[in-house]
Design a protein around this motif. Structure first.
Motif, PDB file in Angstrom:
ATOM      1  N   ILE A  77      24.024  30.818  40.560  1.00 44.14           N
ATOM      2  CA  ILE A  77      24.535  29.896  39.539  1.00 44.14           C
ATOM      3  C   ILE A  77      25.340  28.793  40.222  1.00 44.14           C
ATOM      4  O   ILE A  77      26.147  29.058  41.117  1.00 44.14           O
ATOM      5  N   SER A  78      25.124  27.561  39.790  1.00 44.91           N
ATOM      6  CA  SER A  78      25.822  26.430  40.409  1.00 44.91           C
ATOM      7  C   SER A  78      26.676  25.635  39.423  1.00 44.91           C
ATOM      8  O   SER A  78      27.449  24.774  39.847  1.00 44.91           O
ATOM      9  N   SER A  79      26.544  25.903  38.137  1.00 41.05           N
ATOM     10  CA  SER A  79      27.339  25.171  37.142  1.00 41.05           C
ATOM     11  C   SER A  79      27.548  26.060  35.918  1.00 41.05           C
ATOM     12  O   SER A  79      26.583  26.466  35.270  1.00 41.05           O
ATOM     13  N   LEU A 102      44.948  47.220  31.307  1.00 46.17           N
ATOM     14  CA  LEU A 102      45.489  45.926  30.917  1.00 46.17           C
ATOM     15  C   LEU A 102      44.342  45.084  30.363  1.00 46.17           C
ATOM     16  O   LEU A 102      43.172  45.333  30.674  1.00 46.17           O
ATOM     17  N   THR A 103      44.682  44.099  29.558  1.00 52.08           N
ATOM     18  CA  THR A 103      43.672  43.202  28.998  1.00 52.08           C
ATOM     19  C   THR A 103      43.782  41.857  29.692  1.00 52.08           C
ATOM     20  O   THR A 103      44.780  41.149  29.533  1.00 52.08           O
ATOM     21  N   GLU A 104      42.777  41.523  30.489  1.00 51.45           N
ATOM     22  CA  GLU A 104      42.792  40.272  31.247  1.00 51.45           C
ATOM     23  C   GLU A 104      42.030  39.183  30.497  1.00 51.45           C
ATOM     24  O   GLU A 104      40.899  39.388  30.060  1.00 51.45           O
ATOM     25  N   CYS A 105      42.672  38.031  30.353  1.00 50.99           N
ATOM     26  CA  CYS A 105      42.042  36.856  29.745  1.00 50.99           C
ATOM     27  C   CYS A 105      41.715  35.884  30.875  1.00 50.99           C
ATOM     28  O   CYS A 105      42.608  35.242  31.428  1.00 50.99           O
ATOM     29  N   ALA A 106      40.441  35.794  31.226  1.00 49.72           N
ATOM     30  CA  ALA A 106      40.026  35.020  32.395  1.00 49.72           C
ATOM     31  C   ALA A 106      39.222  33.797  31.983  1.00 49.72           C
ATOM     32  O   ALA A 106      38.388  33.857  31.075  1.00 49.72           O
ATOM     33  N   PHE A 107      39.486  32.690  32.669  1.00 53.49           N
ATOM     34  CA  PHE A 107      38.741  31.440  32.487  1.00 53.49           C
ATOM     35  C   PHE A 107      38.305  30.968  33.863  1.00 53.49           C
ATOM     36  O   PHE A 107      39.120  30.894  34.787  1.00 53.49           O
ATOM     37  N   ASP A 108      37.012  30.657  34.012  1.00 54.50           N
ATOM     38  CA  ASP A 108      36.478  30.269  35.319  1.00 54.50           C
ATOM     39  C   ASP A 108      35.545  29.069  35.186  1.00 54.50           C
ATOM     40  O   ASP A 108      34.845  28.918  34.174  1.00 54.50           O
ATOM     41  N   VAL A 109      35.538  28.252  36.228  1.00 57.50           N
ATOM     42  CA  VAL A 109      34.627  27.110  36.310  1.00 57.50           C
ATOM     43  C   VAL A 109      33.877  27.201  37.631  1.00 57.50           C
ATOM     44  O   VAL A 109      34.489  27.372  38.696  1.00 57.50           O
ATOM     45  N   VAL A 110      32.555  27.101  37.559  1.00 52.77           N
ATOM     46  CA  VAL A 110      31.703  27.088  38.747  1.00 52.77           C
ATOM     47  C   VAL A 110      31.041  25.718  38.828  1.00 52.77           C
ATOM     48  O   VAL A 110      30.495  25.224  37.834  1.00 52.77           O
TER      49      VAL A 110
END
Length: 462
Positions: A77-79, A102-110
């Motif tokens: 994946i590139s985007s 624990l409850t992790e709220c993750a946001f990521d950009v590739v």
């Protein structure tokens, strides 16, 4: 202990955080729960591992970032912008106990471009989440930022060879922020790091402040025309660009360049963030969000053929917040002390249970988009119903009193004394639908039920 109140708070927080994530174009991508054994984590980390039927070792997530990096690397994946609000697990030191959750709220950009806008966007994400809660805004917030290249430049400047960087950074990453001097020399003796070299390194790792002040303190390093100087200057320039882009997007939290902010080098390979809130636990500051760039982590999961197909460096940057840590502060807001599972409770009084009529009423309320519940059994005393509603912070009681036409008595519990009004069910639903339409089509604010009650002379106190 999880109660219905904390569950409602978590539910509200998840909804609000999801809205922030999706407003930035992120989509939720479910990932496999189990991940094959990899060399990202050291043996001493609290990773929960299990064995499959063939003797293979797999693990369940200790964080959402590693499994996502593997997904990006293996799927080429590139985007992508993604978010995830899922459970993560940490093994406890005691045996035969359930892992910590624990409850992790993750946001990521590739992405593949050379822009650093995505690195700034993750800071905006955190600010938008924090701005939704007054109690978080009232706290003194600070964003600490560092760069892995800057740390490696300092290690080289202190005369530490590159083959020792991974071990030393791992040791420093395990040390609490602000307590680097407490790192025992015994831990460093095994890698032949002298006390003199460590003292020199530690003097630089104590540096924290604005970008300008830190850059001035690092002049002996950045003034060099060697690889060390160029690496340090490039890292500081990246940090400057990220701060500048975030400022243009309205970021207004305090930012400190903190050289003692150190994460595991196997996880992060570029800029690193930590959002700190003062006086959460025992009067001490605590991290509300952490994140950074993890290009190398993605690359490590790529197969050799995939690295050739990708045609360039794939960048990944993300930020994570722990729901439970946020909830500790948010629970102090008075508005969140009145969270309720529903707003209307349908019931009936007297000897007739009116089951069919109550089902018709509650269905009409559901169709109108109102959170409602129904007491199927007949209620002998209104006092019992009111007490139940007060316990669960329910605002209105809808009591069925007549079948033809279907008539209800609505009790408003939002004010003292409690007031009530009798109306046909279609009149109640019609009023609700009218107010909903006004909310969608016009600037008029919806009049609260208790204000309608107080203005209408047909309401009577009970």
């Amino acid at each position: 202990m999880i109660t219905w109140r904390t569950s409602l708070l978590y539910q509200q927080m998840k909804s609000a955080i999801t809205t922030v994530f999706t407003n930035h174009g992120a989509i939720h991508i479910p990932l496999p729960l189990f991940m094959p054994k990899c060399n990202v984590y050291d043996e001493d980390v609290p990773l929960v591992k299990v064995m499959n039927s063939k003797g293979g070792i797999v693990s369940i997530p200790m964080d959402q970032r590693v499994s996502f990096a593997r997904f990006v690397g293996r799927k080429n994946i590139s985007s992508l912008k993604r978010f995830s609000i899922e459970k993560v697990f940490r093994e406890k030191k005691c045996h035969d106990v359930h892992p910590a959750e624990l409850t992790e709220c993750a946001f990521d950009v590739v992405y593949t471009s050379d822009s650093l806008i995505a690195d700034s966007e993750v800071l905006i994400i955190v600010q938008e989440i924090l701005n939704q809660y007054p109690s978080l805004q009232a706290r003194k917030m600070c964003v600490k930022i560092n760069h892995m290249f800057l740390l490696k430049a300092l290690l080289l400047f202190c005369g530490i060879s590159e083959n020792m960087h991974h071990q030393i950074l791992n040791i420093l990453a395990e040390t609490k922020v602000g307590a680097l001097r407490s790192v025992s020399l015994e831990k460093l003796a095994g890698i032949k790091l002298s006390e003199t070299v460590f003292s020199k390194l530690n003097s630089y790792l104590d540096i924290e402040g604005s970008l300008h002040s830190v850059a001035c303190s690092l002049t002996p390093v950045t003034s060099l025309q060697s690889k060390v100087g160029l690496m340090a200057k490039a890292a500081l320039e990246s940090v400057k660009t990220i701060i500048s882009c975030a400022t243009y997007m309205g970021f207004d939290l305090q930012i400190k360049v903190s050289l003692n902010l150190i994460f595991k080098p196997s996880l992060y390979s570029g800029v690193m963030y930590q959002v700190v809130c003062d006086q959460i636990k025992n009067g001490k500051s605590e991290a509300l969000a952490v994140g950074g760039r993890y290009d190398k982590l993605i690359e490590n999961f790529m197969l050799p053929a995939q690295k050739e197909i990708s045609g360039g460096q794939v960048h990944g940057v993300g930020i994570s917040l722990m729901l439970e840590h946020l909830a500790v502060v948010i629970a102090e807001d008075k508005q969140f002390l009145k969270l309720s599972p529903y707003d209307f409770l349908v019931c009936s009084l007297g000897n007739s249970d009116m089951t069919h009529e109550k089902l018709i009423v509650v269905k009409k309320l559901w169709d109108a988009g109102l959170k409602s519940d129904v007491i199927v059994e007949k209620s002998e005393e209104m006092t019992d119903v009111i007490n139940k509603c007060l316990y669960k912070e329910v605002s209105y009681i809808v009591s069925v009193i007549k079948t033809k036409p279907l008539t209800v008595q609505v009790y408003s519990l939002d004010q003292e004394p409690v007031v009530t009004r009798t109306m046909v069910i279609d009149e109640l639903i019609g009023y609700i639908q009218k107010k909903q339409m006004e909310t969608l089509t016009g600037p008029q604010a919806e009049t609260p039920w208790h204000e309608i009650c107080s203005l209408d002379t047909s309401w009577t106190d009970i």
